[in-house]
Write a protein that holds these residues in place. Structure first.
Motif, mmCIF file in Angstrom:
data_model
loop_
_atom_site.group_PDB
_atom_site.id
_atom_site.type_symbol
_atom_site.label_atom_id
_atom_site.label_comp_id
_atom_site.label_asym_id
_atom_site.label_seq_id
_atom_site.Cartn_x
_atom_site.Cartn_y
_atom_site.Cartn_z
ATOM 1 N N ALA A 1 37.025 31.821 43.819
ATOM 2 C CA ALA A 1 37.071 31.953 42.361
ATOM 3 C C ALA A 1 38.368 32.622 41.912
ATOM 4 C CB ALA A 1 35.869 32.754 41.881
ATOM 5 N N ASN A 2 38.834 33.602 42.686
ATOM 6 C CA ASN A 2 40.066 34.302 42.344
ATOM 7 C C ASN A 2 41.262 33.366 42.410
ATOM 8 O OD1 ASN A 2 41.530 36.607 41.590
ATOM 9 N ND2 ASN A 2 41.965 37.170 43.719
ATOM 10 N N GLU B 1 33.123 33.241 48.223
ATOM 11 C CA GLU B 1 33.015 32.740 46.850
ATOM 12 C C GLU B 1 33.949 33.485 45.911
ATOM 13 O OE1 GLU B 1 29.009 32.799 45.551
ATOM 14 O OE2 GLU B 1 28.284 31.397 47.080
ATOM 15 N N ASN B 2 34.051 34.809 46.099
ATOM 16 C CA ASN B 2 34.925 35.586 45.219
ATOM 17 C C ASN B 2 36.390 35.205 45.409
ATOM 18 O OD1 ASN B 2 32.733 36.971 44.195
ATOM 19 N ND2 ASN B 2 32.950 38.715 45.594
ATOM 20 N N SER C 1 41.243 37.895 48.366
ATOM 21 C CA SER C 1 39.986 37.590 47.682
ATOM 22 C C SER C 1 39.797 38.420 46.426
ATOM 23 C CB SER C 1 38.804 37.833 48.632
ATOM 24 O OG SER C 1 38.862 36.954 49.722
ATOM 25 N N ARG C 2 40.367 39.602 46.408
ATOM 26 C CA ARG C 2 40.103 40.487 45.261
ATOM 27 C C ARG C 2 41.364 40.977 44.556
ATOM 28 N NH1 ARG C 2 38.772 43.612 49.933
ATOM 29 N NH2 ARG C 2 40.186 45.360 50.277
#
Length: 905
Positions: free
Chosen positions: A715-716, A711-712, A686-687
């Motif tokens: 989006a990633n 959501e992150n 996710s990050r």
């Protein structure tokens, strides 16, 4: 009889108050004579059998330092006990190693019998080989062997690493056979050789044991919701590559099963038992099995299964143990350990014990189930089975001989006696099939010269299987395109569905190796007249380089796994490789298919030596060329010829991913393709900065991928794809790609031509129901999903006008499981590279409604997203790692995708 007299409540579970519950196993030092007698007395009480035991035989406690079933023994501890028995009783115990697990743990079995039988163990093995070779052994010789040979039973424990009680029972069984000083046990060993495979899955068991004791506190919890009873991902059920090893008996991809099969073929045991665990709210299950039975299982085999079940029941009745039979666990799919030996003439079955999944477990009725309870019942079932085998020694041997002989007769009388494989369509898959069949104990012939059979010409090197052989039934169940379930069983499943009740189909209903390898074959009633030789177990034939001293470079024709292995090895060796999107004809008049690889001296130093080495190991046929001139199709410098970058692959790992599909996929890429994969958990994905990776694979999931990534994370991944990443989704991970609008498809509900709104008002208009069928239609939800299917083989059509299908045949076969059906992509969004055929069903049983709805729906979709792309398989192309016919598609997706993406470099 006195031997079976029950000692009231003398169960192993009473020993659970031992002081070593949470400590590491401490292997005991030598005990004094008095201490040994005391320990043996405790062991005898734990076994619950009123027989005297010798103090000379080491107990579990005397070797491992803790009483039987007071601790969930590690694989290392269990091996230490069997090593001790083999060292101390070499005249009765033979320890045999048959391989190592992926994590380097030993795979082994022990053979135990009377000293007289074990002194002649090599003769026993030769005798069983002679008896199994019904095509070479006369009836007179067979009768002599039947009169002289001992019977044999193979007890396999712990194929699922978190099914914990049976390996402990394996130790108790061995102890009892060696230590019991009664006439009946002696008669068992005089009449039978007992094979014990204590831990089929040491990696999974080790994973379970270490994690379980990490969660244990001052007292063990019986709460099913406690950490002790809920394993983290992945559970200990599977092996290192997260395979359910009890589904690998067809493909033989994992060392734990392939090694065991080799040992079984060497010893040919007459009876095979696979001892498992099931949910803790159950009791105990043993043979006979549920319907349907595979039609290649004979009436005599089914009668013997019933006999063994009845003998087990007698033992269980005398102890007051509950059990059940025939309700679940069918004998249709041959890919279980409890099924595979049947097709060589053995008797094989599954035993299942309710699992405490730890030391104690509170059932739904409020009772406390202990680890010791499971150990005790598996021990009793083991001894009961050994008794049945010993009592039926001659009959079992005769039945085995009859089965093998009957196979020869059945093949000889068949109009489809011979199965022929030319090998030109896919040399790699054909070679693998021949080697795999040989490893299954099937005789395969390879022609040394060209020949004709039933009007078809075959080149030298072609393979055939004459089913008039002792392994007739094994050959049939692996090669036949369809093994039909019983009509009565099918009718009952349709009746259940008509009443909105779940069906009783337990596993896949189709498994033909040629179909799954996407190989055509022909049948013939006559054996070819051509010089031939027996095929070997070799899965990959060494490749070759034609015109090795070529001046310009080399071309590797694309189209099979040999070329795929060449590509991955070349990339890992640092070679510069190009790949053509279109077919072309070289100056040498050779036509090369789309996807073919091009390597030139101008771009690679020391190329000749590297190509020769890689060709040899990969199996590829490489063509050296002295010119780059192309007479038709793209030249080497065309924009239709792409540089293949060595992509870094990352795969989503851990929850909510299906551990099985993650493991299957990683295995296929790493072990079959020979290319590394990085595993990454959802929280990190996710990050993480994903720019280091060119390919991201999302395996099937069992939970919400949206929740896991958030959501992150979404989006990633989107940003990474748009910047040039290749996203590949398998199975229901494709649903996440749709939900996140990375893929412009949609998941379909069941077709409902006449929806019947149920309404939510207190009063609704009157409804006239004229028949039971209308009633059943009305109570079905309007928005229901398509009906679930356990697994069938389906026909696929391929769009050959795309680089994703380079080198692929126009028609493919896939396993289809579940009920997810997707809408095709419209042309402005992407391409439907592979779709279900009009005639969907290739093999197995598929509900009529699903067949109608699946027709022309996508199996593989491709959608470009700015500089990257999404490639979505609506099913799992790596399912159980036995869909070799789909490997080329996956290779194209990974390496062709990376070649066509345009990240900023």
């Amino acid at each position: 009889m006195q031997f079976k007299t029950r000692i009231a409540h003398a169960i192993v579970g009473a020993l659970l108050t031992g002081t070593l519950l949470h400590s590491a196993p401490t292997y005991a030092t030598e005990l004094s004579a008095v201490e040994t007698q005391q320990v043996n007395a405790q062991q005898a009480q734990a076994l619950g059998l009123a027989v005297p035991y010798s103090a000379k035989v080491p107990t579990i406690e005397s070797v491992l330092g803790y009483p039987a079933a007071s601790r969930i023994s590690s694989p290392a501890a269990i091996e230490a006990y069997f090593v001790k028995l083999a060292e101390q009783f070499p005249a009765q115990v033979k320890l045999n190693y048959y391989g190592k697990s992926w994590e380097g743990r030993n795979l082994y079995y022990v053979a135990i019998s009377s000293a007289e039988n074990m002194a002649a163990f090599a003769n026993f093995q030769r005798g069983m080989q002679q008896l199994s070779a019904a095509d070479k052994t006369s009836a007179q010789q067979a009768n002599k062997l039947i009169a002289e040979l001992p019977a044999s039973v193979w007890l396999s424990y712990g194929v699922h690493g978190n099914e914990i009680s049976s390996p402990e029972a394996a130790m108790l069984t061995a102890y009892h056979l060696l230590a019991a000083e009664d006439e009946q046990t002696a008669s068992y060993l005089n009449n039978a050789v007992v094979f014990i495979d204590p831990v089929q899955n040491p990696d999974g068991r080790s994973r379970f044991v270490s994690r379980y004791y990490m969660t244990a506190g001052l007292e063990h919890s019986a709460d099913r919701h406690s950490a002790e009873h809920n394993e983290p991902w992945p559970s200990g059920r599977s092996n290192h590559y997260l395979f359910d090893l009890n589904r690998d008996w067809i493909a033989l991809t994992q060392p734990e099963i392939s090694g065991q099969v080799e040992a079984l073929l060497e010893n040919m045991p007459l009876v095979f038992v696979d001892l498992h665990e099931m949910g803790g709210d159950s009791s105990y299950y043993f043979t006979p099995e549920a319907d349907p039975y595979n039609p290649l299982i004979t009436k005599k085999q089914r009668e013997t299964l019933w006999y063994i079940g009845e003998n087990n029941a007698q033992w269980f009745d005398e102890r007051g143990y509950d059990y059940f039979t025939r309700e679940i666990f069918d004998a249709f799919y041959p890919g279980y350990g409890a099924s595979w030996p049947l097709y060589h003439g053995s008797i094989s079955m599954t035993y299942e014990m309710a699992s405490a999944r730890g030391h104690v477990f509170r059932t739904k009725d409020g009772d406390i189930l202990t680890y010791g309870d499971g150990v005790q019942r598996h021990f009793v079932a083991s001894i009961a089975t050994i008794e049945a085998v010993a009592q039926q020694r001659q009959q079992l041997l005769k039945n085995f001989w009859d089965y093998r002989n009957q196979g020869i007769e059945a093949g000889s009388d068949s109009k489809q006696r011979v199965y022929l494989f030319a090998g030109q369509q896919d040399p790699a898959a054909t070679q693998r099939l021949a080697g795999l069949l040989t490893r299954h104990g099937v005789q395969v012939q390879q022609a040394k010269e060209a020949f004709s059979a039933c009007g078809v010409k075959y080149p030298a090197g072609s393979f055939w299987v004459d089913t008039a052989q002792p392994a007739h039934y094994m050959a049939r169940t692996l090669l036949d395109k369809n093994i039909a379930m019983d009509d009565k069983f099918i009718a009952e499943q349709e009746r259940l569905r008509a009443n909105n009740l779940p069906d009783q189909i337990y596993d896949v209903t189709a498994w033909s190796l040629p179909l799954m390898f996407n190989l055509d074959y022909q049948t013939c009633s006559r054996v070819p007249r051509a010089e031939n030789q027996l095929a070997t177990e070799q899965l990959v034939k060494p490749g070759t380089v034609l015109n090795a001293d070529a001046e310009v470079g080399y071309i590797v024709p694309w189209g099979d796994m040999n070329a795929g292995r060449f590509l991955t090895e070349a990339l890992r060796a640092g070679l510069t490789v190009k790949r053509t999107d279109l077919a072309f004809t070289h100056k040498n008049k050779q036509r090369y298919p789309a996807g073919s690889l091009i390597l030139t001296h101008a771009q690679n130093a020391h190329l000749t030596a590297a190509v020769q080495k890689i060709a040899l190991s990969s199996g590829a046929t490489v063509h050296g060329v002295d010119s780059s001139w192309v007479t038709d199709g793209p030249n080497f410098g065309s924009n239709n010829v792409k540089l293949v970058h060595a992509p870094n692959i990352v795969m989503l790992w851990d929850e909510p991913v299906s551990s099985l599909n993650a493991g299957h996929s990683r295995y296929v890429i790493e072990q079959q393709f020979g290319y590394p994969v990085t595993a990454m958990r959802a929280a990190q994905l996710s990050r993480a900065d994903l720019s280091h990776y060119q390919v991201l694979i999302l395996p099937s999931t069992y939970g919400s991928l949206s929740s896991a990534l958030g959501e992150n994370g979404e989006a990633n991944v989107k940003k990474w794809v748009e910047n040039g990443g290749v996203l590949i989704t398998f199975g229901n991970a494709t649903e996440w790609a749709v939900q996140s609008v990375l893929l412009n498809s949609a998941l379909e509900r069941v077709i409902n031509e006449n929806p019947q709104g149920h309404g939510s008002e207190k009063k609704v208009d009157g409804l006239l129901i004229k028949s039971k069928a209308e009633h059943m239609h009305y109570i079905t939800p309007d928005a229901a999903d398509p009906y679930w299917t356990a697994g069938v083989l389906t026909n696929l059509d391929v769009d050959l006008e795309h680089w994703l299908s380079a080198g692929v045949q126009p028609n493919l076969i896939s396993v289809t499981v579940g009920n997810q059906i997707y809408r095709p992509l419209s042309i402005e969004h992407g391409r439907n590279i592979v779709s279900y055929s009009k005639d969907v069903l290739a093999s197995g049983y598929l509900w009529e409604e699903n067949q109608q709805q699946l027709a022309y729906k996508p199996f593989l979709m491709w959608q470009p997203r700015q500089r990257g792309m999404v490639i979505s398989f609506t099913q799992e192309p790596t399912y159980r790692a036995y869909l070799d016919g789909l490997n080329l598609l996956l290779l194209n997706a990974i390496f062709g995708g990376a070649a066509h993406a345009t990240p900023l470099r």
